[in-house]
Motif scaffolding. Structure first.
Motif, mmCIF file in Angstrom:
data_model
loop_
_atom_site.group_PDB
_atom_site.id
_atom_site.type_symbol
_atom_site.label_atom_id
_atom_site.label_comp_id
_atom_site.label_asym_id
_atom_site.label_seq_id
_atom_site.Cartn_x
_atom_site.Cartn_y
_atom_site.Cartn_z
ATOM 1 N N MET A 137 -87.784 58.169 8.592
ATOM 2 C CA MET A 137 -87.858 59.467 9.780
ATOM 3 C C MET A 137 -89.507 59.664 9.789
ATOM 4 S SD MET A 137 -84.893 62.166 8.476
ATOM 5 C CE MET A 137 -85.035 62.981 9.911
ATOM 6 N N GLU A 138 -90.287 58.771 9.425
ATOM 7 C CA GLU A 138 -91.646 58.996 9.645
ATOM 8 C C GLU A 138 -92.155 59.399 10.969
ATOM 9 O OE1 GLU A 138 -90.115 56.102 8.837
ATOM 10 O OE2 GLU A 138 -90.707 55.808 6.747
ATOM 11 N N GLN A 139 -91.341 58.916 12.075
ATOM 12 C CA GLN A 139 -91.874 59.455 13.487
ATOM 13 C C GLN A 139 -91.511 61.159 13.663
ATOM 14 O OE1 GLN A 139 -89.024 57.957 12.708
ATOM 15 N NE2 GLN A 139 -87.492 58.332 14.261
ATOM 16 N N PHE A 140 -90.969 61.734 12.478
ATOM 17 C CA PHE A 140 -90.435 63.128 12.749
ATOM 18 C C PHE A 140 -91.970 63.942 12.353
ATOM 19 C CE2 PHE A 140 -86.395 61.838 12.994
ATOM 20 C CZ PHE A 140 -85.720 62.798 13.277
ATOM 21 N N GLY A 141 -92.653 63.443 11.412
ATOM 22 C CA GLY A 141 -93.724 64.315 10.941
ATOM 23 C C GLY A 141 -93.374 65.689 10.459
ATOM 24 N N HIS A 142 -94.424 66.555 10.695
ATOM 25 C CA HIS A 142 -94.222 67.834 10.429
ATOM 26 C C HIS A 142 -93.031 68.622 11.325
ATOM 27 C CE1 HIS A 142 -96.088 72.199 9.356
ATOM 28 N NE2 HIS A 142 -95.063 71.862 8.726
ATOM 29 N N THR A 143 -91.906 69.066 10.590
ATOM 30 C CA THR A 143 -90.624 69.379 11.476
ATOM 31 C C THR A 143 -90.237 70.835 11.188
ATOM 32 O OG1 THR A 143 -89.990 67.033 11.319
ATOM 33 C CG2 THR A 143 -88.318 68.801 11.805
ATOM 34 N N LEU A 144 -89.875 71.070 12.281
ATOM 35 C CA LEU A 144 -89.241 72.619 12.356
ATOM 36 C C LEU A 144 -87.897 72.549 12.680
ATOM 37 C CD1 LEU A 144 -89.704 75.882 12.164
ATOM 38 C CD2 LEU A 144 -90.544 75.677 14.588
ATOM 39 N N LEU A 145 -87.060 73.231 11.833
ATOM 40 C CA LEU A 145 -85.472 73.172 12.144
ATOM 41 C C LEU A 145 -85.119 74.778 12.759
ATOM 42 C CD1 LEU A 145 -82.511 72.204 12.369
ATOM 43 C CD2 LEU A 145 -82.505 73.091 9.845
ATOM 44 N N ILE A 146 -84.980 75.039 13.989
ATOM 45 C CA ILE A 146 -84.492 76.352 14.512
ATOM 46 C C ILE A 146 -83.044 76.238 14.680
ATOM 47 C CG2 ILE A 146 -84.765 77.880 16.419
ATOM 48 C CD1 ILE A 146 -87.542 76.461 17.026
ATOM 49 N N ALA A 147 -82.604 77.015 13.806
ATOM 50 C CA ALA A 147 -80.891 77.383 13.860
ATOM 51 C C ALA A 147 -80.563 78.650 14.030
ATOM 52 C CB ALA A 147 -80.386 76.738 12.494
ATOM 53 N N ASN A 148 -79.260 78.545 14.937
ATOM 54 C CA ASN A 148 -78.503 79.551 15.477
ATOM 55 C C ASN A 148 -77.577 80.024 14.327
ATOM 56 O OD1 ASN A 148 -77.211 81.694 16.478
ATOM 57 N ND2 ASN A 148 -76.581 80.796 18.416
ATOM 58 N N PRO A 149 -77.421 80.787 13.509
ATOM 59 C CA PRO A 149 -76.695 81.005 12.380
ATOM 60 C C PRO A 149 -75.381 81.482 12.878
ATOM 61 C CG PRO A 149 -78.146 82.812 12.378
ATOM 62 C CD PRO A 149 -78.655 82.160 13.457
ATOM 63 N N VAL A 150 -75.299 82.308 14.059
ATOM 64 C CA VAL A 150 -73.822 82.412 14.842
ATOM 65 C C VAL A 150 -73.396 81.634 15.665
ATOM 66 C CG1 VAL A 150 -74.570 84.962 14.363
ATOM 67 C CG2 VAL A 150 -74.968 84.120 16.410
ATOM 68 N N SER A 151 -73.740 80.434 15.726
ATOM 69 C CA SER A 151 -73.234 79.450 16.662
ATOM 70 C C SER A 151 -71.811 78.939 16.332
ATOM 71 C CB SER A 151 -74.140 78.288 16.620
ATOM 72 O OG SER A 151 -74.387 77.620 15.519
ATOM 73 N N GLN A 152 -71.006 78.645 17.063
ATOM 74 C CA GLN A 152 -69.693 78.400 16.562
ATOM 75 C C GLN A 152 -68.985 79.290 15.637
ATOM 76 O OE1 GLN A 152 -68.623 74.273 15.073
ATOM 77 N NE2 GLN A 152 -69.093 73.356 17.078
ATOM 78 N N SER A 153 -68.841 80.517 16.301
ATOM 79 C CA SER A 153 -68.185 81.840 15.764
ATOM 80 C C SER A 153 -68.783 81.952 14.215
ATOM 81 C CB SER A 153 -66.719 81.615 15.789
ATOM 82 O OG SER A 153 -66.316 81.464 17.199
ATOM 83 N N GLY A 154 -70.080 81.869 13.923
ATOM 84 C CA GLY A 154 -70.416 82.057 12.715
ATOM 85 C C GLY A 154 -70.874 80.574 11.811
ATOM 86 N N LYS A 155 -70.062 79.611 12.070
ATOM 87 C CA LYS A 155 -70.212 78.349 11.423
ATOM 88 C C LYS A 155 -71.609 77.871 11.291
ATOM 89 C CE LYS A 155 -65.562 77.173 12.332
ATOM 90 N NZ LYS A 155 -64.503 75.866 13.011
ATOM 91 N N GLY A 156 -72.462 78.493 12.123
ATOM 92 C CA GLY A 156 -73.899 78.059 12.301
ATOM 93 C C GLY A 156 -74.524 78.069 10.907
ATOM 94 N N MET A 157 -74.292 79.327 10.116
ATOM 95 C CA MET A 157 -74.895 79.514 8.968
ATOM 96 C C MET A 157 -74.886 78.436 7.957
ATOM 97 S SD MET A 157 -77.406 81.262 7.204
ATOM 98 C CE MET A 157 -77.273 82.963 7.804
ATOM 99 N N ASN A 158 -73.551 78.071 7.649
ATOM 100 C CA ASN A 158 -73.166 77.021 6.842
ATOM 101 C C ASN A 158 -73.607 75.551 7.152
ATOM 102 O OD1 ASN A 158 -71.981 78.697 4.917
ATOM 103 N ND2 ASN A 158 -69.975 78.254 5.988
#
Length: 303
Positions: free
Chosen positions: A1-22
């Motif tokens: 994953m060298e091409q990723f470099g410094h990476t930011l994960l932006i996650a919606n915790p309520v996506s799929q009716s709350g399954k997004g958090m897990n």
């Protein structure tokens, strides 16, 4: 994953009716085994939060969005606020109803599967659409198809259906009860003008919408041209349902009520406001000034 470099994960915790958090926790764990301290994570807290985060992502090489097409839409709008040379590469771990942009990038659903795909993804520059100053990466649609996309947001709260099954159920309901026709005038590239009556219209960068309906089979994401599909008003119910079903496999184009055209700059108006959506998000306007920015966004894609 060298091409990723410094990476930011932006996650919606309520996506799929709350399954997004897990899913966010799982994704963080899997990504951190590859990226270590080069990974940061932000959980969205309000509508539009992902726009703000992405717009302030100076110094990141990559942003990965976890959620549905709404999160994709927000992150893309945030990235596009940055100067071209400062825009991070973008990709997605799909956790939504339609997941059409993930489909365009050939990223599978499921956290583990999506990250496996990201591990083999390549950098690719793709087009971005702009309508009245707001950006979109997959689809802008009006009338019936927009009503379906917006209806699925509410419908999903009461069912466990996702992707094509959810959109098909909503589509049948809308066809039965809301086949409204709108008179439109469309100027393409400052020259050709088309007018008529339509009950649906889609302006596409990617091929699909609605959880995989191949509405514009010839669309390319990097050619600097929109693919446009619209359906004549006045079709009977049974024929409407039949052609709608054919659109799942992209086989609707042979019918005389379906029209295709292309262009990179569009001015569009209707006799009254139709339902309108961009990447699954509602858009309200009296007229639409639409342009394409060729290869304005870098993505991680397996397509």
């Amino acid at each position: 994953m060298e091409q990723f470099g410094h990476t930011l994960l932006i996650a919606n915790p309520v996506s799929q009716s709350g399954k997004g958090m897990n899913a966010a926790k799982e994704a963080e764990g899997l990504l951190r085994t590859h990226l270590g301290e080069d990974l940061d994570v932000v959980l969205t807290e309000y509508a539009g939060h992902a726009i703000d985060v992405a717009a302030n992502s100076h110094g990141y090489d990559t942003i990965i969005g976890l959620g549905g097409d709404g999160v994709v839409h927000e992150i893309a709008n945030g990235i596009m606020k940055l100067p071209f040379e400062e825009r991070p590469a973008f990709s997605v771990i799909p956790m939504g109803s339609g997941n059409d942009y993930a489909r365009t990038l050939s990223i599978r659903t499921g956290v583990k599967e999506a990250i496996e795909d990201l591990l083999t993804a390549k950098l690719k520059r793709v087009d971005v659409g702009c309508c009245n100053g707001e950006y979109f990466v997959e689809t802008l649609s009006f009338g019936l198809d927009a009503a379906i996309a917006l209806d699925t947001v509410e419908r999903r709260k009461h069912t466990n259906k996702t992707e094509a099954a959810l959109y098909f159920e909503s589509g049948i309901d809308q066809l039965l009860h809301h086949r409204d026709t709108y008179h439109f005038t469309m100027e393409i590239d400052g020259r050709a003008q088309i007018s008529g009556d339509a009950f649906m219209m889609a302006i596409q960068i990617g091929r699909t919408y609605g959880g995989g309906f191949i509405i514009c089979p010839d669309a390319l994401v990097d050619d600097g041209i929109f693919d446009i599909c619209y359906a004549d008003g006045g079709m009977g119910l049974l024929r409407s349902v039949y052609i709608f079903a054919k659109a799942k496999g992209g086989k609707h184009g042979k019918y005389k009520e379906i029209h295709f055209t292309k262009g990179s700059s569009i001015k569009l108006s209707f006799d009254r406001r139709p339902p309108c959506q961009m990447d699954g998000e509602a858009h309200i306007a009296d007229s639409y000034d639409i342009s394409i920015l060729q290869q304005a966004l870098t993505v991680l894609s397996n397509a």
